[in-house]
Design an enzyme around this catalytic site. Structure first.
Site, PDB file in Angstrom:
ATOM      1  N   PHE A  57      -7.205  38.563  17.238  1.00  0.00           N
ATOM      2  CA  PHE A  57      -7.626  37.917  15.991  1.00  0.00           C
ATOM      3  C   PHE A  57      -7.553  36.396  16.089  1.00  0.00           C
ATOM      4  CE2 PHE A  57      -6.014  36.144  11.873  1.00  0.00           C
ATOM      5  CZ  PHE A  57      -7.245  36.091  11.240  1.00  0.00           C
ATOM      6  N   TRP A  58      -6.395  35.893  16.445  1.00  0.00           N
ATOM      7  CA  TRP A  58      -6.212  34.437  16.383  1.00  0.00           C
ATOM      8  C   TRP A  58      -7.123  33.698  17.360  1.00  0.00           C
ATOM      9  CZ3 TRP A  58      -4.907  32.075  12.333  1.00  0.00           C
ATOM     10  CH2 TRP A  58      -4.058  32.664  11.410  1.00  0.00           C
ATOM     11  N   CYS A 189       2.251  40.175   3.174  1.00  0.00           N
ATOM     12  CA  CYS A 189       3.123  41.352   3.241  1.00  0.00           C
ATOM     13  C   CYS A 189       2.311  42.641   3.216  1.00  0.00           C
ATOM     14  CB  CYS A 189       4.086  41.323   2.053  1.00  0.00           C
ATOM     15  SG  CYS A 189       5.244  42.700   2.081  1.00  0.00           S
ATOM     16  N   ARG A 198      -4.144  46.474  11.997  1.00  0.00           N
ATOM     17  CA  ARG A 198      -5.013  45.309  11.951  1.00  0.00           C
ATOM     18  C   ARG A 198      -5.448  44.970  10.528  1.00  0.00           C
ATOM     19  NH1 ARG A 198      -3.872  43.152  16.560  1.00  0.00           N
ATOM     20  NH2 ARG A 198      -5.506  41.652  16.071  1.00  0.00           N
ATOM     21  N   LEU A 199      -4.559  45.190   9.568  1.00  0.00           N
ATOM     22  CA  LEU A 199      -4.872  44.844   8.184  1.00  0.00           C
ATOM     23  C   LEU A 199      -4.531  43.373   7.885  1.00  0.00           C
ATOM     24  CD1 LEU A 199      -5.964  46.021   5.586  1.00  0.00           C
ATOM     25  CD2 LEU A 199      -3.685  46.858   5.035  1.00  0.00           C
ATOM     26  N   ALA A 200      -3.513  42.861   8.573  1.00  0.00           N
ATOM     27  CA  ALA A 200      -3.117  41.463   8.338  1.00  0.00           C
ATOM     28  C   ALA A 200      -4.302  40.507   8.586  1.00  0.00           C
ATOM     29  CB  ALA A 200      -1.917  41.095   9.204  1.00  0.00           C
ATOM     30  N   LEU A 492       8.332  27.834   0.619  1.00  0.00           N
ATOM     31  CA  LEU A 492       9.261  28.765  -0.017  1.00  0.00           C
ATOM     32  C   LEU A 492       9.271  30.115   0.676  1.00  0.00           C
ATOM     33  CD1 LEU A 492       8.266  27.913  -3.678  1.00  0.00           C
ATOM     34  CD2 LEU A 492      10.188  27.000  -2.379  1.00  0.00           C
TER      35      LEU A 492
HETATM   36  C1  LIG Z   1       3.501  40.260   8.934  1.00  0.00           C
HETATM   37  C2  LIG Z   1       2.788  41.578   8.753  1.00  0.00           C
HETATM   38  C3  LIG Z   1       1.845  41.447   7.565  1.00  0.00           C
HETATM   39  C4  LIG Z   1       2.002  41.865  10.017  1.00  0.00           C
HETATM   40  O1  LIG Z   1       1.488  43.147   9.942  1.00  0.00           O
HETATM   41  P1  LIG Z   1       1.204  44.054  11.264  1.00  0.00           P
HETATM   42  O2  LIG Z   1       0.896  45.402  10.764  1.00  0.00           O
HETATM   43  O3  LIG Z   1       2.329  43.852  12.189  1.00  0.00           O
HETATM   44  O4  LIG Z   1      -0.028  43.357  11.944  1.00  0.00           O
HETATM   45  P2  LIG Z   1      -1.551  43.880  11.996  1.00  0.00           P
HETATM   46  O5  LIG Z   1      -1.682  45.028  12.931  1.00  0.00           O
HETATM   47  O6  LIG Z   1      -2.058  44.127  10.634  1.00  0.00           O
HETATM   48  O7  LIG Z   1      -2.262  42.585  12.591  1.00  0.00           O
HETATM   49  C5  LIG Z   1      -1.885  42.034  13.805  1.00  0.00           C
HETATM   50  C6  LIG Z   1      -2.430  40.635  13.892  1.00  0.00           C
HETATM   51  O8  LIG Z   1      -1.879  39.835  12.829  1.00  0.00           O
HETATM   52  C7  LIG Z   1      -1.184  38.714  13.380  1.00  0.00           C
HETATM   53  N1  LIG Z   1      -0.001  38.451  12.563  1.00  0.00           N
HETATM   54  C8  LIG Z   1       1.079  39.226  12.419  1.00  0.00           C
HETATM   55  N2  LIG Z   1       1.958  38.634  11.582  1.00  0.00           N
HETATM   56  C9  LIG Z   1       1.410  37.468  11.211  1.00  0.00           C
HETATM   57  C10 LIG Z   1       1.846  36.431  10.363  1.00  0.00           C
HETATM   58  N3  LIG Z   1       3.021  36.465   9.738  1.00  0.00           N
HETATM   59  N4  LIG Z   1       1.026  35.391  10.172  1.00  0.00           N
HETATM   60  C11 LIG Z   1      -0.160  35.335  10.795  1.00  0.00           C
HETATM   61  N5  LIG Z   1      -0.622  36.295  11.624  1.00  0.00           N
HETATM   62  C12 LIG Z   1       0.161  37.349  11.817  1.00  0.00           C
HETATM   63  C13 LIG Z   1      -0.816  39.154  14.763  1.00  0.00           C
HETATM   64  O9  LIG Z   1      -0.566  38.056  15.586  1.00  0.00           O
HETATM   65  C14 LIG Z   1      -2.028  39.958  15.174  1.00  0.00           C
HETATM   66  O10 LIG Z   1      -3.110  39.122  15.538  1.00  0.00           O
HETATM   67  P3  LIG Z   1      -3.416  38.812  17.111  1.00  0.00           P
HETATM   68  O11 LIG Z   1      -3.838  40.109  17.711  1.00  0.00           O
HETATM   69  O12 LIG Z   1      -4.464  37.783  17.089  1.00  0.00           O
HETATM   70  O13 LIG Z   1      -2.141  38.314  17.685  1.00  0.00           O
HETATM   71  C15 LIG Z   1       3.785  42.743   8.501  1.00  0.00           C
HETATM   72  O14 LIG Z   1       4.558  42.934   9.654  1.00  0.00           O
HETATM   73  C16 LIG Z   1       4.715  42.500   7.352  1.00  0.00           C
HETATM   74  O15 LIG Z   1       4.356  42.705   6.199  1.00  0.00           O
HETATM   75  N6  LIG Z   1       5.951  42.056   7.658  1.00  0.00           N
HETATM   76  C17 LIG Z   1       6.975  41.779   6.679  1.00  0.00           C
HETATM   77  C18 LIG Z   1       6.656  40.528   5.950  1.00  0.00           C
HETATM   78  C19 LIG Z   1       6.424  39.348   6.867  1.00  0.00           C
HETATM   79  O16 LIG Z   1       7.089  39.187   7.871  1.00  0.00           O
HETATM   80  N7  LIG Z   1       5.460  38.512   6.475  1.00  0.00           N
HETATM   81  C20 LIG Z   1       5.118  37.333   7.196  1.00  0.00           C
HETATM   82  C21 LIG Z   1       5.807  36.196   6.583  1.00  0.00           C
HETATM   83  S1  LIG Z   1       5.397  34.759   7.432  1.00  0.00           S
END
Ligand SMILES: CC(C)(COP(=O)(O)OP(=O)(O)OC[C@H]1O[C@@H](n2cnc3c(N)ncnc32)[C@H](O)[C@@H]1OP(=O)(O)O)[C@@H](O)C(=O)NCCC(=O)NCCS
Length: 492
Positions: A57-58, A189, A198-200, A492
C-alpha cells in the site's frame, strides 16, 4: 509503555579503578548498558528490517521511500484538480458500509468510545490499552472547522455495529518556514475481527479522498511502528506519581524494601505549586495564551501547529473536567499579564493483564500480615500537552566574557547558551508545578515525549525513558528529518 529506570545511565567505565567495590560498580554499569542496548538495537533492527520491507500500500502513496534521503522540503505532488478527485467512496468488502460518525450524537459517541476501548492501541506486551473517554474524543475531534465527513466509520451492514474508524481534523502546520493547511489523521482503528484484511489502506484512502475534496492535499499523522518514512522519532518518558500502583499494574518494575522506600521518597512531590501567580486558565486568558504559544513554538520548533484564531485556543486549552488542564502564570507584579502557561491532558489506559509475577501473587492467599496486592483496572496517565514561556531575554555579556569568547560567533553561542539556561530554569519550575497539579488530581503517571524542550527538564524532574517511541509522518510533503527537540506538534 512500561517504564525503565533512568538512574542507571551515569558513568564512564574508563574512570573506574580496579578495586572490589569499584568492580561491582562496573558490573552495575554493564548491566545498565544491557538494559539500554535492547532498546537501541530494537530501533536499529526495525530500521534495518524496514529498509527491506515491501509495502504493497504505502509504495503507492505520496510518501518518501524508507531508503530515500530527503534533502529538500516541499509537496511531493501538486494539488489535484476537482476532476482528478474520485467522487464516489471506495468500495468496501461485502457486508460492510461507510457511515459518518456524529460525535455530537450520544449513540454514535458511545459506539466510537466502545470500539476504541476494546480495539485501540495496546503496548507491545498487550498489558495496557488506551482508554479515551467519550468527552476526550469529542474534544479531540471537534475543534473549530471540524467536519463530520472526516469522522469516517465502517459499519456491519447487517447488525449496524461500528467496526472501524479513522478521523481527520484540519490544522495549519508549519514545517520550517512554510505554513501548510493539513489534515491531522488519528484514531485509525479496526475491530479485532477485521484485522489483516487490507482494510486499513481503504480507510486511509477514503479519508484522503474526503480531505482532497475540500482542497487539502497534505496530512500529518503519528504511529508507533515504523512505516515509510518518519520525519522524526520521539521517545516516551514517564514520571512516576503513584509508584505502588504502577508496580501493582506491571507498568513499572517491582521494587521492595529499601529500594522501594528510596523510590517513594525520591518521587514524593510537594502539596502546592511553587510559581507565584499560577492559576487555572480562564476565558479572558485566551488571547495572551495564543501569543505565548505561537511565539514559543515558532522560536523553538521546526514542525508545529499554528493557532490562527482565539477560538482554536479556547477549544484546545480552556480547562475541561477530566480532559484538559491548563495553568497560566499571572505575573504578581503586573496582574493580568501572563508570563507562561502549561497544559496536560488525561488519557488513561485499561489494565488488560498484570505481569506474570503479579498474576501468581494475586492468586495466592495473603500470608500473615503480607500486604495484599491491589487489583486495578486503569492506569490514570496525564500527558504533557503544550506550554509556553518567554524565550527572548536581554542578555548582556560582560567584558570578561567577551574577551574569553574572542569573536562574535562565540559570543552569539554564549548568549544562546545563557538563554537556554533561563528557559530551562523556567520549564523545570513550570512542568514541576504541572506534576504537582497532576499528582493532586490523582494521576498515577505523567508522560511526555522527548520533543519540544522536554529534554531540558526530564532528568531534573525525574522522568525516566520508556521503551515506546512515537514516529511523526507527513503525507504528500517531503521534509528533511526534524530532530525530536524541534518537534512542536503534540498529537493526542
Ligand atoms: C492499525 C490497524 C488499523 C492496522 O490494521 P491491520 O489489519 O493490521 O492492517 P491491514 O491488513 O488492514 O493493512 C495493512 C496495511 O496498513 C498499513 N498500516 C498498518 N497500521 C498502520 C497505521 N497505524 N498507520 C498507517 N498504516 C498502517 C500497513 O503498513 C499495511 O500497508 P503496507 O502493506 O503498505 O505496509 C489495526 O491493527 C488496529 O486497529 N490496531 C489497533 C489500533 C492502532 O494501533 N491504531 C493505529 C494508531 S496509530
Amino acid at each position: 509503555m512500561s517504564e525503565k529506570n533512568a538512574e542507571n545511565q551515569a558513568g564512564n567505565a574508563s574512570q573506574v579503578p580496579f578495586d572490589a567495590s569499584k568492580l561491582r560498580e562496573l558490573i552495575k554499569l554493564m548491566e545498565a548498558q544491557a538494559v539500554q542496548d535492547p532498546i537501541m538495537s530494537r530501533l536499529e533492527r526495525e530500521e534495518a528490517e524496514e529498509k527491506k520491507a515491501v509495502h504493497e500500500f504505502w509504495s503507492t502513496q505520496p510518501v518518501p521511500k524508507s531508503v530515500e534521503m530527503v534533502e529538500k522540503d516541499g509537496p511531493l505532488h501538486p494539488p489535484l484538480s476537482p476532476e482528478q478527485i474520485r467522487q464516489e467512496p471506495y468500495e468496501l468488502s461485502a457486508g460492510l458500509k461507510w457511515s459518518d460518525v456524529d460525535v455530537e450524537d450520544s449513540g454514535d459517541i458511545k459506539e466510537l468510545h466502545d470500539l476504541l476501548l476494546e480495539n485501540y492501541v495496546e503496548d507491545a506486551d498487550s498489558m495496557f490499552r488506551f482508554n479515551y473517554s467519550a468527552e476526550f474524543i469529542r474534544w479531540a475531534l471537534m475543534p473549530p472547522g471540524f467536519s463530520k465527513q472526516w469522522h469516517v466509520g465502517v459499519r456491519d451492514e447487517e447488525t449496524g455495529e461500528l467496526m472501524a474508524f479513522i478521523s481527520g481534523i484540519p490544522v495549519d502546520t508549519m514545517v520550517r518556514d512554510k505554513v501548510v493547511r493539513m489534515a491531522e489523521i488519528n484514531f485509525l482503528c479496526l475491530h479485532k475481527s477485521l484485522r489483516s484484511q487490507r482494510l486499513a489502506p481503504l480507510l486511509i484512502k477514503e479519508v484522503t479522498r474526503r480531505v482532497h475534496k475540500v482542497g487539502i492535499f497534505q496530512a500529518i499523522y503519528t504511529v508507533g511502528r515504523l512505516l515509510p518514512k518518519p520525519v522524526s522519532t520521539c521517545r516516551y518518558f514517564h514520571r512516576t506519581l503513584n509508584p505502588r500502583k504502577l508496580m501493582d499494574t506491571g507498568f513499572s518494575q517491582k521494587l521492595e524494601g529499601p529500594q522501594l522506600a528510596k523510590l517513594l521518597s525520591v518521587m514524593r512531590l510537594p502539596a502546592n505549586a511553587s510559581i507565584p501567580g499560577l492559576r487555572p486558565m480562564r476565558k479572558g486568558d485566551v488571547g495572551q495564551v495564543r501569543k505565548l504559544l505561537n511565539r514559543y513554538l515558532k522560536n523553538r520548533a521546526e514542525l508545529l501547529p499554528v493557532f490562527s484564531t482565539d477560538a482554536e485556543i479556547a477549544h484546545w486549552f480552556l480547562p475541561r473536567e477530566g480532559v484538559i488542564w491548563t495553568y497560566v502564570v499571572d505575573d504578581p507584579e503586573h496582574p493580568g499579564k501572563l508570563t507562561d502557561f502549561v497544559s496536560f491532558y488525561s488519557l488513561p489506559s485499561s489494565v488488560l493483564r498484570t505481569t506474570r509475577a503479579q498474576g501468581k501473587s494475586a492468586s495466592k492467599k495473603p500470608v500473615g500480615n503480607a500486604p495484599v496486592r491491589k487489583q486495578h483496572t486503569t492506569v490514570n496517565a496525564a500527558y504533557l500537552f503544550y506550554y509556553g514561556t518567554r524565550t527572548e531575554f536581554e542578555i548582556k555579556l560582560s567584558d570578561e566574557e567577551k574577551a574569553v569568547c574572542g569573536g562574535k560567533k562565540k559570543e552569539k553561542a554564549l548568549v544562546k547558551e545563557k538563554e537556554n539556561e533561563l528557559v530551562k530554569q523556567r520549564l523545570c519550575a513550570l512542568v514541576g508545578d504541572a506534576l504537582v497539579m497532576a499528582n493532586n488530581e490523582k494521576f498515577d503517571v505523567f508522560n511526555c515525549l522527548e520533543m519540544m524542550d522536554n529534554a531540558m527538564f526530564t532528568k531534573e524532574l525525574k522522568f525516566g525513558p520508556g521503551d515506546g517511541h512515537l514516529r511523526y509522518y507527513l503525507f504528500n510533503y517531503l521534509a528533511r528529518p526534524v530532530e525530536a527537540s524541534k518537534i512542536g506538534f503534540v498529537m493526542l
